[in-house]
Every structure is written in C-alpha cells, then in structure tokens.
Write a protein that holds these residues in place. Structure first.
Motif, PDB file in Angstrom:
ATOM      1  N   VAL A  81      13.649 -15.845   6.371  1.00 23.98           N
ATOM      2  CA  VAL A  81      12.424 -16.487   5.896  1.00 23.98           C
ATOM      3  C   VAL A  81      11.318 -15.448   5.721  1.00 23.98           C
ATOM      4  O   VAL A  81      10.594 -15.443   4.711  1.00 23.98           O
ATOM      5  CB  VAL A  81      11.978 -17.596   6.862  1.00 23.98           C
ATOM      6  CG1 VAL A  81      10.583 -18.101   6.491  1.00 23.98           C
ATOM      7  CG2 VAL A  81      12.974 -18.752   6.838  1.00 23.98           C
ATOM      8  N   GLY A  82      11.188 -14.545   6.710  1.00 20.48           N
ATOM      9  CA  GLY A  82      10.180 -13.497   6.622  1.00 20.48           C
ATOM     10  C   GLY A  82      10.416 -12.577   5.435  1.00 20.48           C
ATOM     11  O   GLY A  82       9.480 -12.199   4.720  1.00 20.48           O
ATOM     12  N   PHE A  83      11.679 -12.213   5.208  1.00 21.22           N
ATOM     13  CA  PHE A  83      12.042 -11.357   4.078  1.00 21.22           C
ATOM     14  C   PHE A  83      11.689 -12.053   2.760  1.00 21.22           C
ATOM     15  O   PHE A  83      11.138 -11.436   1.839  1.00 21.22           O
ATOM     16  CB  PHE A  83      13.536 -11.055   4.132  1.00 21.22           C
ATOM     17  CG  PHE A  83      13.997 -10.018   3.149  1.00 21.22           C
ATOM     18  CD1 PHE A  83      14.038  -8.678   3.503  1.00 21.22           C
ATOM     19  CD2 PHE A  83      14.397 -10.380   1.871  1.00 21.22           C
ATOM     20  CE1 PHE A  83      14.465  -7.717   2.597  1.00 21.22           C
ATOM     21  CE2 PHE A  83      14.819  -9.428   0.959  1.00 21.22           C
ATOM     22  CZ  PHE A  83      14.858  -8.094   1.326  1.00 21.22           C
ATOM     23  N   PHE A  84      11.993 -13.331   2.688  1.00 19.94           N
ATOM     24  CA  PHE A  84      11.705 -14.115   1.486  1.00 19.94           C
ATOM     25  C   PHE A  84      10.197 -14.229   1.253  1.00 19.94           C
ATOM     26  O   PHE A  84       9.724 -14.083   0.115  1.00 19.94           O
ATOM     27  CB  PHE A  84      12.323 -15.503   1.631  1.00 19.94           C
ATOM     28  CG  PHE A  84      11.989 -16.456   0.512  1.00 19.94           C
ATOM     29  CD1 PHE A  84      12.625 -16.349  -0.718  1.00 19.94           C
ATOM     30  CD2 PHE A  84      11.035 -17.440   0.688  1.00 19.94           C
ATOM     31  CE1 PHE A  84      12.307 -17.213  -1.755  1.00 19.94           C
ATOM     32  CE2 PHE A  84      10.711 -18.313  -0.338  1.00 19.94           C
ATOM     33  CZ  PHE A  84      11.361 -18.195  -1.559  1.00 19.94           C
ATOM     34  N   ILE A  85       9.425 -14.436   2.304  1.00 14.74           N
ATOM     35  CA  ILE A  85       7.980 -14.595   2.180  1.00 14.74           C
ATOM     36  C   ILE A  85       7.334 -13.316   1.650  1.00 14.74           C
ATOM     37  O   ILE A  85       6.448 -13.364   0.788  1.00 14.74           O
ATOM     38  CB  ILE A  85       7.356 -14.993   3.536  1.00 14.74           C
ATOM     39  CG1 ILE A  85       7.734 -16.436   3.889  1.00 14.74           C
ATOM     40  CG2 ILE A  85       5.835 -14.848   3.502  1.00 14.74           C
ATOM     41  CD1 ILE A  85       7.258 -16.891   5.251  1.00 14.74           C
ATOM     42  N   VAL A  86       7.774 -12.150   2.154  1.00 19.10           N
ATOM     43  CA  VAL A  86       7.224 -10.871   1.682  1.00 19.10           C
ATOM     44  C   VAL A  86       7.442 -10.723   0.182  1.00 19.10           C
ATOM     45  O   VAL A  86       6.541 -10.331  -0.571  1.00 19.10           O
ATOM     46  CB  VAL A  86       7.850  -9.690   2.442  1.00 19.10           C
ATOM     47  CG1 VAL A  86       7.469  -8.369   1.789  1.00 19.10           C
ATOM     48  CG2 VAL A  86       7.411  -9.695   3.890  1.00 19.10           C
ATOM     49  N   ASN A  87       8.657 -11.043  -0.279  1.00 21.40           N
ATOM     50  CA  ASN A  87       8.960 -10.934  -1.710  1.00 21.40           C
ATOM     51  C   ASN A  87       8.115 -11.895  -2.539  1.00 21.40           C
ATOM     52  O   ASN A  87       7.601 -11.524  -3.601  1.00 21.40           O
ATOM     53  CB  ASN A  87      10.445 -11.214  -1.946  1.00 21.40           C
ATOM     54  CG  ASN A  87      11.332 -10.038  -1.604  1.00 21.40           C
ATOM     55  OD1 ASN A  87      11.648  -9.211  -2.454  1.00 21.40           O
ATOM     56  ND2 ASN A  87      11.752  -9.947  -0.353  1.00 21.40           N
ATOM     57  N   VAL A  88       7.968 -13.102  -2.062  1.00 23.55           N
ATOM     58  CA  VAL A  88       7.186 -14.110  -2.795  1.00 23.55           C
ATOM     59  C   VAL A  88       5.721 -13.688  -2.891  1.00 23.55           C
ATOM     60  O   VAL A  88       5.092 -13.814  -3.948  1.00 23.55           O
ATOM     61  CB  VAL A  88       7.303 -15.488  -2.107  1.00 23.55           C
ATOM     62  CG1 VAL A  88       6.289 -16.462  -2.702  1.00 23.55           C
ATOM     63  CG2 VAL A  88       8.709 -16.040  -2.276  1.00 23.55           C
ATOM     64  N   LEU A  89       5.169 -13.156  -1.777  1.00 24.76           N
ATOM     65  CA  LEU A  89       3.768 -12.747  -1.774  1.00 24.76           C
ATOM     66  C   LEU A  89       3.508 -11.616  -2.769  1.00 24.76           C
ATOM     67  O   LEU A  89       2.525 -11.639  -3.512  1.00 24.76           O
ATOM     68  CB  LEU A  89       3.348 -12.321  -0.365  1.00 24.76           C
ATOM     69  CG  LEU A  89       3.210 -13.438   0.675  1.00 24.76           C
ATOM     70  CD1 LEU A  89       2.887 -12.859   2.040  1.00 24.76           C
ATOM     71  CD2 LEU A  89       2.135 -14.432   0.251  1.00 24.76           C
ATOM     72  N   VAL A  90       4.393 -10.617  -2.785  1.00 25.38           N
ATOM     73  CA  VAL A  90       4.216  -9.485  -3.702  1.00 25.38           C
ATOM     74  C   VAL A  90       4.347  -9.940  -5.153  1.00 25.38           C
ATOM     75  O   VAL A  90       3.539  -9.578  -6.010  1.00 25.38           O
ATOM     76  CB  VAL A  90       5.230  -8.364  -3.399  1.00 25.38           C
ATOM     77  CG1 VAL A  90       5.144  -7.256  -4.449  1.00 25.38           C
ATOM     78  CG2 VAL A  90       4.980  -7.782  -2.006  1.00 25.38           C
ATOM     79  N   LEU A  91       5.367 -10.749  -5.429  1.00 25.81           N
ATOM     80  CA  LEU A  91       5.572 -11.236  -6.792  1.00 25.81           C
ATOM     81  C   LEU A  91       4.431 -12.160  -7.235  1.00 25.81           C
ATOM     82  O   LEU A  91       4.027 -12.142  -8.403  1.00 25.81           O
ATOM     83  CB  LEU A  91       6.913 -11.955  -6.896  1.00 25.81           C
ATOM     84  CG  LEU A  91       8.152 -11.055  -6.707  1.00 25.81           C
ATOM     85  CD1 LEU A  91       9.425 -11.895  -6.722  1.00 25.81           C
ATOM     86  CD2 LEU A  91       8.207  -9.979  -7.782  1.00 25.81           C
ATOM     87  N   ALA A  92       3.903 -12.943  -6.300  1.00 28.12           N
ATOM     88  CA  ALA A  92       2.780 -13.824  -6.619  1.00 28.12           C
ATOM     89  C   ALA A  92       1.531 -12.998  -6.951  1.00 28.12           C
ATOM     90  O   ALA A  92       0.772 -13.337  -7.863  1.00 28.12           O
ATOM     91  CB  ALA A  92       2.494 -14.764  -5.453  1.00 28.12           C
ATOM     92  N   LEU A  93       1.343 -11.894  -6.214  1.00 30.36           N
ATOM     93  CA  LEU A  93       0.208 -11.020  -6.481  1.00 30.36           C
ATOM     94  C   LEU A  93       0.335 -10.372  -7.859  1.00 30.36           C
ATOM     95  O   LEU A  93      -0.643 -10.258  -8.601  1.00 30.36           O
ATOM     96  CB  LEU A  93       0.112  -9.945  -5.401  1.00 30.36           C
ATOM     97  CG  LEU A  93      -1.057  -8.959  -5.514  1.00 30.36           C
ATOM     98  CD1 LEU A  93      -2.382  -9.702  -5.513  1.00 30.36           C
ATOM     99  CD2 LEU A  93      -1.008  -7.949  -4.375  1.00 30.36           C
TER     100      LEU A  93
END
Length: 237
Positions: A81-93
């Motif tokens: 979940v943590g790995f997925f959240i980091v990717n989502v945050l960067v891509l969202a930015l």
C-alpha cells in the motif's frame, strides 16, 4: 546585458555554469554564481553526483526487505500500500503540472503599465550543444512584475513597442505568470495562445520527478518482488 537566472531550472543553471565564458561575461557569471548559491541555501540545488549505472553497480545501495511466507500478511500489505501511494502521489503531482488552470478560474487584474520590455534568453545544453532562444514579455506595474513566458519574437517585440507607459490593461495571471493579456479594445495575448507556453514552464522540472520515481523503483524493486513472492531475494543473494 544581465540575464534573469531566477527563471532558469536547476538543470539549465548547471548547463550555463559549464559553458559560460567567465572572462568575457564577469558580471553575468557573478549573477549566475549568486543564483546557484541562493538555490543551494534554499535546498533546491541538487547536484547529480551519481549516475544510474553507479547505483546499479553498487550492491550496497540495494534495499532488500525480506518477508516470510509464514509471516504476517498485514506487514506485506502495508508495504504494498505504501509503495502504491508513493507512485500515485508522484504521478498525481506530474498530472497537476501538466494541467493548465482554466481561464475562468484565473485571477483577473486590471492595472496601469509602469514599464514593459521584451527580454531575450538563450539556454545552452552542454550535452547536445543545442541552443534554445526564448522571448519573454515583462510588464511592471509597481510593485508587481508580470511575465508572458516563451512567446514569439515578433509578438514580444511588437507588444513591447506598442504598450506605452500609462496604458491600462487587464492581466489574467497566477503568481505573475500571464495567462491572458487584454487592452481596453482587444485581446493582446489570448489564453489559447499562452496555454502551451504555460504548460512548458510548469513541466520544466518534471524530469526530476520521473528520475526520482525511477530510482525509487530500482531501490525497492527486490523488496516489491519479495512482498508478492516471499524469499525470492535475500541480503545474501
């Protein structure tokens, strides 16, 4: 003529620092050094001391989290979940950077021009020897500065010549970046014209986010595999 290095990205500052003729342009070099030091003091200036190959060759840089197949599934789930959240945050930015605010949501500011200039900027990239030339229209309405970035030379010089001190204009802007410019009688710079230029300015540092995400994957890839298939990678192999 001095150059406004505050508009440069970190990568562009590095390129200019490697190619500038310090003897021919001492004042410009001092201005460049001052801007680099300012970026360092603010923590924005990050020198790339290691290439991706260096990271791959150095096994000590690997981060391996070992998961037991008999261990708690919750721990593995938290990691995923943590790995997925980091990717989502960067891509969202990154998505946010590529999204240009609709003109209906941009602040409109009516003011009188105190000064106007068309500024020429040349950016040299040392790796390819490519030189890009940009033209920026700067409008000062004391104490505010508004800039139309990367417009055509013809349009920039024409507006700088025709916009007189004391002229009243309407400026749609965000943090001084012009989205649309209008006089009393006509639109001088339309939103449709400025939109791709604004997007280019907003995404000028997007490569750093992609590079960071790439390194993140390299560092945690083995741990990610372990989270799905416990015991695949260990610190001994």
């Amino acid at each position: 003529m001095l150059i406004d290095y505050t508009k440069y990205t970190v990568d562009e500052l590095l390129d200019v620092n490697e190619n500038i003729n310090k003897d021919k342009y001492p004042e410009r070099n001092k201005q460049l050094c001052d801007e680099i030091q300012r970026r360092k003091d603010r923590g924005e200036f990050i020198k790339k001391e290691h290439t991706f190959e260096d990271l791959r060759d150095n096994e000590e840089d690997d981060i391996i989290i070992e998961f037991s197949s008999n261990g708690s599934v919750i721990v593995r789930t938290i990691f995923l979940v943590g790995f997925f959240i980091v990717n989502v945050l960067v891509l969202a930015l990154l998505l946010f950077k590529y999204t240009v605010t609709d003109i209906s949501k941009v602040h409109k500011y009516s003011t009188i021009i105190d000064s106007v200039e068309c500024r020429r900027e040349e950016v040299t990239y040392s790796k390819s020897d490519r030189v890009d030339t940009y033209f920026h229209l700067n409008i000062v309405s004391f104490p505010d500065l508004f800039t139309a970035d990367r417009i055509s030379e013809i349009k920039c010089r024409m507006l700088a010549r025709e916009l007189n001190i004391g002229t009243r204009v309407s400026i749609w802007h965000e943090d001084g970046l012009i989205f649309q410019l209008k006089s009393d009688t006509e639109i001088l710079l339309s939103y449709q014209y400025m939109r791709p230029n604004i997007q280019a300015v907003q995404t000028s540092d997007s490569s750093y986010y992609l590079f960071g995400l790439f390194i993140f994957w390299i560092m945690f890839f083995k741990s990610l595999v372990n989270a799905f298939f416990p015991g695949t990678f260990t610190k001994d192999k």
